[in-house]
Motif scaffolding. Structure first.
Motif, short mmCIF file in Angstrom:
data_model
loop_
_atom_site.label_atom_id
_atom_site.label_comp_id
_atom_site.label_asym_id
_atom_site.label_seq_id
_atom_site.Cartn_x
_atom_site.Cartn_y
_atom_site.Cartn_z
N GLU A 34 48.39 23.06 51.68
CA GLU A 34 49.16 23.90 50.69
C GLU A 34 50.60 24.60 51.12
O GLU A 34 51.40 25.21 50.31
CB GLU A 34 48.29 25.24 50.50
N GLU A 119 43.85 16.92 35.63
CA GLU A 119 44.10 18.48 35.75
C GLU A 119 45.28 18.67 36.95
O GLU A 119 46.03 19.47 36.51
CB GLU A 119 42.68 19.08 36.40
N ALA A 120 45.24 17.82 37.80
CA ALA A 120 46.50 18.02 38.82
C ALA A 120 47.76 17.71 38.24
O ALA A 120 48.83 18.45 38.33
CB ALA A 120 46.21 17.07 40.02
N ASP A 123 48.54 20.79 35.77
CA ASP A 123 49.10 21.91 37.05
C ASP A 123 50.44 21.72 37.30
O ASP A 123 51.01 22.64 37.43
CB ASP A 123 48.02 22.05 38.07
N ALA A 124 50.75 20.43 37.94
CA ALA A 124 52.08 20.27 38.29
C ALA A 124 53.14 20.55 37.26
O ALA A 124 54.23 21.16 37.62
CB ALA A 124 52.33 18.86 38.78
N GLY A 135 54.04 24.93 44.39
CA GLY A 135 52.63 24.48 43.66
C GLY A 135 52.77 23.40 43.13
O GLY A 135 51.73 22.45 43.00
N THR A 138 51.60 21.00 45.91
CA THR A 138 50.09 21.08 46.05
C THR A 138 49.46 20.49 45.10
O THR A 138 48.51 19.68 45.22
CB THR A 138 49.55 22.62 46.04
N ALA A 139 49.96 20.44 43.72
CA ALA A 139 49.28 19.45 42.69
C ALA A 139 49.42 18.25 42.90
O ALA A 139 48.55 17.23 42.60
CB ALA A 139 49.90 20.16 41.36
N ASN A 140 50.45 17.74 43.34
CA ASN A 140 50.90 16.60 43.54
C ASN A 140 49.84 15.87 44.68
O ASN A 140 49.36 14.85 44.48
CB ASN A 140 52.49 16.30 44.06
N ARG A 142 46.89 17.11 45.27
CA ARG A 142 45.69 16.85 44.66
C ARG A 142 45.52 15.58 43.82
O ARG A 142 44.48 15.05 43.65
CB ARG A 142 45.41 18.33 43.70
N PHE A 143 46.73 15.28 43.14
CA PHE A 143 46.63 14.25 42.12
C PHE A 143 46.27 13.07 43.18
O PHE A 143 45.49 12.17 42.74
CB PHE A 143 48.03 13.98 41.63
#
Length: 225
Positions: A34, A119-120, A123-124, A135, A138-140, A142-143
């Motif tokens: 994160e 979702e990722a 979110d991004a 953020g 972090t979303a990237n 998760r992707f």
């Protein structure tokens, strides 16, 4: 460090009564992913043990585990530091990413992992609209974790989690995170569209070019810094 410690206090409840070094290592790894801990940062054994409510011995064991994962460096008589990666490390990380991610995109594109991928991406996009570039990063991550999840392998998922923790340390070499993350928000959306359309070969070619560009950007930043 103070903000990260405050967040760690909230993580204490996750340890439960059967606190283990592995669970502490999981928490610290997530915090690295994160972006809460930066390369070269010294980790205070006393402060982190207190924040998590664990013994110093438990924390030392978790540090040892993360050292084996190449996330932490133990420096004699100086303490434990978040690892600083080299340009050669970046190239090697991307070599592994190509194996894991391209195999996933060429395979079956359905199930829970694809939903997490969607979702990722969303979110991004929301984080980018808010100017929250950490953020977005972090979303990237998760992707790309969800992409590897399409392989349907717990072992590959675990390998990708470790790789992405190292990758987050690489991100810090670029002083302005927007420069790194902004171009890939739209590229993640486009990759997702190709996957949803069932155009696996095009998606794999698109991802290969995407990874080439990301690697080039990070290696150049390392060498310039």
């Amino acid at each position: 460090m103070d903000n990260a410690l405050a967040d760690l206090e909230h993580d204490r409840s996750r340890l439960g009564r059967s606190s283990t070094a592995e669970r502490v290592a999981d928490i610290l790894r997530e915090r690295i992913i994160e972006g809460f801990f930066r390369p070269g940062q010294r980790l205070s054994e006393e402060a982190i043990a207190e924040a998590l409510g664990v013994s110093r011995n438990t924390l030392r064991e978790s540090f040892r585990l993360l050292g084996h994962e190449r996330l932490l460096d133990h420096r004699l008589n100086r303490g434990v530091f978040v690892r600083v990666l080299s340009a050669e490390d970046v190239a090697d990380l991307y070599r592994v990413r190509r194996v894991l991610e391209l195999a996933a995109v060429r395979g079956r594109l359905a199930g829970t992992a694809l939903a997490v991928t969607k979702e990722a991406v969303a979110d991004a996009e929301r984080a980018a609209s808010a100017g929250d570039w950490q953020g977005v990063g972090t979303a990237n991550i998760r992707f790309h974790q969800a992409l590897v999840g399409l392989n349907g392998s717990a072992r590959l998922d675990e390998a990708m989690r470790q790789l992405l923790a190292e990758l987050r340390l690489v991100f810090h070499v670029i002083k302005e995170p927007r420069v790194l993350h902004e171009p890939f928000v739209a590229r993640n959306r486009r990759l997702l569209e190709l996957m949803e359309a069932g155009r696996a070969d095009e998606a794999a070619a698109y991802l290969a070019a995407y990874l080439d560009d990301a690697e080039r950007l990070l290696v150049q930043a390392h060498r310039a810094g």
